[in-house]
Design an enzyme around this catalytic site. Structure first.
Site, PDB file in Angstrom:
ATOM      1  N   GLY A  64       0.825  -1.196   0.000  1.00 36.85           N
ATOM      2  CA  GLY A  64       0.000   0.000   0.000  1.00 36.85           C
ATOM      3  C   GLY A  64       0.859   1.245   0.000  1.00 36.85           C
ATOM      4  N   GLY A 113       0.321  -5.253   0.498  1.00 44.48           N
ATOM      5  CA  GLY A 113      -0.885  -5.145  -0.293  1.00 44.48           C
ATOM      6  C   GLY A 113      -0.796  -5.846  -1.630  1.00 44.48           C
ATOM      7  CD  GLU A 136       2.802  -6.375   6.143  1.00 40.81           C
ATOM      8  OE1 GLU A 136       2.194  -6.222   5.069  1.00 40.81           O
ATOM      9  OE2 GLU A 136       3.463  -7.398   6.407  1.00 40.81           O
ATOM     10  CG  ASP A 144      -2.617  -5.110   6.117  1.00 34.87           C
ATOM     11  OD1 ASP A 144      -1.569  -5.453   5.536  1.00 34.87           O
ATOM     12  OD2 ASP A 144      -3.196  -4.032   5.862  1.00 34.87           O
TER      13      ASP A 144
END
Length: 354
Positions: A64, A113, A136, A144
């Site tokens: 992301g 992402g 992350e 995520d």
């Protein structure tokens, strides 16, 4: 320049992430446009296959747009990031349930992402250039985009290892861990894609798939499974240091450089993901964790150190694993009330009708 491109070629529809200078990092607008395209293609009988790839030579997608998340968490109220994640996680679930073959070309770098828009697909292709990771914990965040669901399903404790260390893996290990299905040499990708215009996916695969090269993780399974089965991060590190294997010691040192809070929350999230079962329920948990991370200091600090200032010297708070309490971890899993993601029904299945 348009950040995401859409095209049709015969029986196949194509999504091309088109921010090569940013390694095709996803923005909120890109997520929305992909979702809109999938809506049209799902109901178009002329579209039999959807293919996603990345522009440029470096990879599919590095994740992301974390600079935007950094600025929102530091200077805003976090609502923009929460809205982005809400739509992104819905898209991840939609990809997993998409009724037509969804072919992800996981060539080059595929992280964060990027894993979310590829590894939930029904046909996941890796090449000798693939570098897949959920990094992350190195930026004060937690895996995520359904990453804790995917990694919880990996054999043994390989997923725990990847989630905590953020290690990059190649084609063979991606297949082993269940993040990919097929290996193609990168030189075959264009021919494979061309064939999808005229052939069913299975026939095109049969023409081009090759045995995946051997990875590194299979040879390390014994100590990975033994060490990462521990109930606490401290115990995992202790077991790694006691192994006597140089690779295990290096792994312990890698963990000690990550955000202590992120490590503990990630371990808890993975263990809970195994019990939650469905992707939708895990995405709901990840949404709570992600929103909580916006109000914790390590996310802003981690992105600053790794991406903004690039000094690679984050000052984590708390600074040590011993200082991260059970209450600190539990805060990340607190219900959001009316702000819950609302993706799963009572039985855990996806509630939203696409």
């Amino acid at each position: 320049m348009t950040d995401v491109l859409f095209a049709r070629a015969g029986r196949a529809a194509h999504i091309t992430l088109n921010r090569p200078k940013a390694l095709n990092a996803l923005t909120h607008a890109m997520v929305r446009r992909i979702d809109e395209a999938l809506t049209g293609w799902e109901h178009d009988p002329a579209v039999e296959t959807v293919v996603i790839s990345g522009a440029g030579e470096r990879g599919l997608c590095a994740g992301g747009d974390i600079r935007a998340i950094h600025d929102d968490a530091r200077d805003g109220d976090g609502t923009a990031s929460a809205a982005f994640w809400r739509d992104e996680y819905h898209l991840n679930a939609r990809i997993a349930r998409f009724p037509k073959p969804y072919v992800a070309l996981m060539d080059g770098i595929v992280m964060g992402g990027g894993v979310g828009v590829s590894a939930h697909g029904s046909v996941r292709i890796v090449t000798e250039r693939s570098r897949v990771a959920m990094p992350e914990t190195g930026i004060g965040f937690v895996p995520d985009v359904g990453g804790t669901h995917l990694l919880a399903l990996a054999p043994g404790e390989l997923g725990t290892h990847l989630a905590l260390t953020g290690a990059q893996i190649g084609a063979g290990d991606s297949v082993l861990c269940g993040l990919a299905d097929h290996y193609l040499p990168s030189t075959s990708l264009r021919h494979f894609v061309d064939d999808l215009a005229d052939l069913p996916v299975r026939q095109a695969l049969d023409r081009h798939v090759r045995p995946a090269p051997e990875g590194e993780l299979a040879g390390r399974r014994e100590w990975i499974d033994s060490c990462f089965a521990s109930d606490t991060v401290e115990e995992i590190i202790g077991r790694l240091l006691a192994q006597g294997d140089p690779a295990a010691k290096e792994t312990a040192e890698t963990l000690l450089a990550k955000s202590p809070t992120s490590l503990k929350v990630t371990l808890a999230a993975l263990r809970r993901a195994r019990r939650l079962g469905s992707l939708e329920r895990v995405l709901e948990q990840e949404y709570r964790v992600s929103c909580a991370a916006l109000t914790a200091p390590d996310l802003v600090e981690g992105i600053r150190a790794q991406v903004i200032d690039k000094d690679r010297n984050p000052r984590w708070s708390p600074a040590t694993l011993a200082e991260v309490t059970g209450a600190d971890v539990e805060r990340f899993f607190t219900s959001l009330g009316e702000r819950e993601l609302g993706l799963a029904g009572p039985d855990g299945a996806e509630e939203v009708a696409w």
